[in-house]
Design a protein around this motif. Structure first.
Motif, mmCIF file in Angstrom:
data_model
loop_
_atom_site.group_PDB
_atom_site.id
_atom_site.type_symbol
_atom_site.label_atom_id
_atom_site.label_comp_id
_atom_site.label_asym_id
_atom_site.label_seq_id
_atom_site.Cartn_x
_atom_site.Cartn_y
_atom_site.Cartn_z
ATOM 1 N N PRO A 46 -3.599 7.594 0.373
ATOM 2 C CA PRO A 46 -2.551 7.687 -0.724
ATOM 3 C C PRO A 46 -1.069 7.356 -0.021
ATOM 4 O O PRO A 46 -0.985 7.586 1.261
ATOM 5 N N GLY A 47 -0.252 6.573 -0.830
ATOM 6 C CA GLY A 47 1.181 6.481 -0.134
ATOM 7 C C GLY A 47 0.899 5.132 0.584
ATOM 8 O O GLY A 47 1.824 5.017 1.745
ATOM 9 N N CYS A 48 0.213 4.008 0.156
ATOM 10 C CA CYS A 48 -0.086 3.078 1.234
ATOM 11 C C CYS A 48 0.796 1.855 0.468
ATOM 12 O O CYS A 48 0.296 0.634 0.736
ATOM 13 N N ASP A 49 1.916 1.898 -0.261
ATOM 14 C CA ASP A 49 2.685 0.935 -0.787
ATOM 15 C C ASP A 49 2.938 0.028 0.206
ATOM 16 O O ASP A 49 2.923 -1.417 -0.274
ATOM 17 N N ARG A 53 2.123 -3.948 -0.428
ATOM 18 C CA ARG A 53 3.008 -5.138 -0.185
ATOM 19 C C ARG A 53 2.639 -6.199 1.087
ATOM 20 O O ARG A 53 2.775 -7.558 0.721
ATOM 21 N N GLU A 54 2.506 -5.786 2.020
ATOM 22 C CA GLU A 54 1.994 -6.563 3.099
ATOM 23 C C GLU A 54 0.661 -7.371 2.879
ATOM 24 O O GLU A 54 0.717 -8.474 3.154
ATOM 25 N N LEU A 55 -0.193 -6.744 2.187
ATOM 26 C CA LEU A 55 -1.558 -7.318 1.764
ATOM 27 C C LEU A 55 -1.276 -8.256 0.780
ATOM 28 O O LEU A 55 -2.005 -9.555 0.949
ATOM 29 N N GLU A 56 -0.379 -8.108 -0.024
ATOM 30 C CA GLU A 56 -0.101 -9.072 -1.142
ATOM 31 C C GLU A 56 0.449 -10.315 -0.489
ATOM 32 O O GLU A 56 0.445 -11.306 -0.837
ATOM 33 N N LEU A 88 -2.170 -3.689 -9.650
ATOM 34 C CA LEU A 88 -2.153 -1.988 -9.293
ATOM 35 C C LEU A 88 -0.818 -1.471 -9.273
ATOM 36 O O LEU A 88 -0.473 -0.338 -9.371
ATOM 37 N N GLU A 89 0.124 -2.418 -8.688
ATOM 38 C CA GLU A 89 1.573 -2.135 -8.547
ATOM 39 C C GLU A 89 2.287 -1.798 -9.918
ATOM 40 O O GLU A 89 2.895 -0.896 -10.003
ATOM 41 N N LEU A 90 1.739 -2.666 -10.921
ATOM 42 C CA LEU A 90 2.504 -2.519 -12.159
ATOM 43 C C LEU A 90 1.781 -1.285 -13.030
ATOM 44 O O LEU A 90 2.416 -0.772 -13.602
ATOM 45 N N HIS A 91 0.441 -1.221 -12.739
ATOM 46 C CA HIS A 91 -0.168 0.089 -13.469
ATOM 47 C C HIS A 91 -1.018 0.722 -12.787
ATOM 48 O O HIS A 91 -2.210 0.852 -12.718
#
Length: 120
Positions: A46-49, A53-56, A88-91
């Motif tokens: 959890p908390g891997c935002d 983002r880096e992966l995207e 995943l980021e949007l929903h």
């Protein structure tokens, strides 16, 4: 009227330049592969935002360059991952994080295949 034709030596030069760009791209893929593997270990927590983002970002770069340089299936794999992360980021409550992991694993496999094929 200007002569728009490209000489045979000009075509050879262009081909050589494009081939070097492809070689450089495959070398960068090897670095990105290590980055992706490192991120893979982090995104299941959890908390891997920031990791997402880096992966995207990495997937986006691979997507564009791969398709430009003729690695269509690699670009498609990167695009699928990029789209899944955006979803995943949007929903976050609706999207399945395991889909991101599955697509990341598919991209890693595609990178390995591409790098192995480039060595032949």
């Amino acid at each position: 009227m200007p002569d728009n034709s490209v000489s045979l030596s000009g075509r050879r030069d262009l081909h050589a330049v494009l081939e070097q760009v492809r070689i450089d791209f495959v070398q960068r893929l090897k670095i990105q592969l290590r980055q992706l593997q490192s991120i893979r270990a982090q995104i299941v927590t959890p908390g891997c935002d920031d990791d997402l983002r880096e992966l995207e970002f990495i997937a986006h770069k691979i997507n564009g360059l791969a398709k430009t340089l003729g690695f269509q299936s690699l670009g498609d794999a990167a695009e699928s991952l990029e789209v899944a992360i955006a979803s995943l980021e949007l929903h976050p409550r609706v999207s399945d994080p395991s889909e991101v992991v599955r697509l990341l694993d598919a991209l890693v496999l595609k990178i390995r295949t591409t790098c192995a094929g480039a060595q032949d």
